[in-house]
Scaffold this motif. Sequence first.
Motif, PDB file in Angstrom:
ATOM      1  N   GLU A 227     -11.746  -6.417   3.128  1.00 16.10           N
ATOM      2  CA  GLU A 227     -11.295  -4.926   2.816  1.00 16.10           C
ATOM      3  C   GLU A 227     -12.717  -4.435   2.028  1.00 16.10           C
ATOM      4  N   ASP A 228     -12.541  -3.013   2.147  1.00 14.31           N
ATOM      5  CA  ASP A 228     -13.482  -2.205   1.121  1.00 14.31           C
ATOM      6  C   ASP A 228     -13.113  -1.887  -0.142  1.00 14.31           C
ATOM      7  N   ALA A 229     -13.723  -1.351  -1.032  1.00 12.01           N
ATOM      8  CA  ALA A 229     -13.153  -1.141  -2.399  1.00 12.01           C
ATOM      9  C   ALA A 229     -11.902  -0.273  -2.081  1.00 12.01           C
ATOM     10  N   ALA A 230     -11.974   0.882  -1.196  1.00 12.46           N
ATOM     11  CA  ALA A 230     -10.731   1.785  -1.021  1.00 12.46           C
ATOM     12  C   ALA A 230      -9.517   0.919  -0.309  1.00 12.46           C
ATOM     13  N   GLY A 231      -9.637  -0.100   0.078  1.00 14.98           N
ATOM     14  CA  GLY A 231      -8.561  -1.064   0.713  1.00 14.98           C
ATOM     15  C   GLY A 231      -8.545  -0.849   2.066  1.00 14.98           C
ATOM     16  N   ALA A 232      -9.627  -0.094   2.852  1.00 11.80           N
ATOM     17  CA  ALA A 232      -9.559  -0.224   4.169  1.00 11.80           C
ATOM     18  C   ALA A 232     -10.253  -1.551   4.962  1.00 11.80           C
ATOM     19  N   SER A 233      -9.641  -1.610   5.998  1.00 11.93           N
ATOM     20  CA  SER A 233     -10.075  -2.878   6.860  1.00 11.93           C
ATOM     21  C   SER A 233     -11.485  -2.838   7.215  1.00 11.93           C
ATOM     22  N   THR A 234     -12.263  -3.793   7.085  1.00 12.49           N
ATOM     23  CA  THR A 234     -13.764  -3.782   7.775  1.00 12.49           C
ATOM     24  C   THR A 234     -13.862  -4.654   8.590  1.00 12.49           C
ATOM     25  N   SER A 235     -13.174  -5.846   8.822  1.00 15.65           N
ATOM     26  CA  SER A 235     -12.938  -6.936   9.723  1.00 15.65           C
ATOM     27  C   SER A 235     -11.358  -7.554   9.647  1.00 15.65           C
ATOM     28  N   ASP A 236     -11.001  -7.752  10.723  1.00 18.61           N
ATOM     29  CA  ASP A 236      -9.674  -8.669  10.767  1.00 18.61           C
ATOM     30  C   ASP A 236      -9.712  -9.569  11.929  1.00 18.61           C
ATOM     31  N   ILE A 237     -10.415 -10.649  11.864  1.00 16.09           N
ATOM     32  CA  ILE A 237     -10.614 -11.549  12.837  1.00 16.09           C
ATOM     33  C   ILE A 237      -9.609 -12.758  13.051  1.00 16.09           C
ATOM     34  N   SER A 238      -9.320 -13.178  14.079  1.00  9.50           N
ATOM     35  CA  SER A 238      -8.348 -14.347  14.199  1.00  9.50           C
ATOM     36  C   SER A 238      -8.864 -15.138  15.533  1.00  9.50           C
ATOM     37  N   ASN A 239      -8.847 -16.378  15.428  1.00  9.17           N
ATOM     38  CA  ASN A 239      -8.926 -17.074  16.687  1.00  9.17           C
ATOM     39  C   ASN A 239      -8.030 -18.146  16.746  1.00  9.17           C
TER      40      ASN A 239
END
Length: 328
Positions: A227-239
């Motif tokens: 997450e960036d400083a504003a709380g927005a997701s920049t990656s959400d990886i799962s495998n």
Amino acid sequence: MPMAAHAFEITLSGDSEFKYQTWSDDEVNTGGNNDSKMTNESHIIISAEKTSDSGLTYGTYYRIEAEGLGANGDDNLKEDGHRLYVKGDFGQITLGGGAAGDTFYADVLDRMVNDEATSGVGLPGFGYFTAVANADETMSYHTPTLGGFKGGVSFYDAGGSSKADARELGLQYTAALMNGNVTLRYANGQQDRATDTGDETSAQSIGVDVTAGAFGFGVSNNTKETEDAAGASTSDISNTGFAASYQASDALKLTLGVVSSEDEHDKAQTIEGDITAFAADYTVAPGLTTGLTYSTWEGQNTEEAANVASDDGSQSGTYTVLYMKVSF
């Protein structure tokens, strides 16, 4: 001036591995680009250990790596890890590595097949989870095994010019099951932002291994979010992965694994991939092994569509590694 000996047990060990790698993908080769290469990587490990009269064991090791040739043919030698440790009935304290997330990492392709299945040249960057931090600036504590349970915690300091400190926790439980064992693994890592405007990272790995005679089975799920400083997701990886192995003889082991991976940080984009990997490892003689890893993969990354041959970001290919390794 002569120095007094401290009666440490000095051990010299290492390995040398040669690989021939070939791959195919949807990229168009231009100029001198092609789809094969050879590599040779060697390691020398110097370790020293001593046990005191009270039963406390302590020691250190230093690992040197040589890989390929540099531009001048003389800059391919590098330090590849060093640490010191103290251990006893209380467990083990390690200064300089041994991150808990890495020790208890559950990914079945990385552990049961080998890391070539997911990290080779020619494979797409689907975003695989790895330990948050496993550098020489890590402090860790691992418990002794108690009733099948063991665990560890670690802390990584990113230094005076970065705030990206990290903390990791790992747990494992092993129990007998008929003529084999079942092992549960869990790892969790948290890493702070390197700067006030950077990303923070949260990662988790969980898995189950079962052995029964000559057969082994494993399943794992790994996640990594930033997450960036504003709380927005920049990656959400799962495998999620599955693997099975068969010890065909004392010398030959066969392994097959499959994994599906996706990044859901942007619902408007499609970032996903599937990998199937097969490995055959053969022990020619004590300390001498050879084998083959063959992986097929396909996926889609619409964020990177402009950088691949297809208009919708679709990718597919194969990856093959032949190796021979001497260990001592």
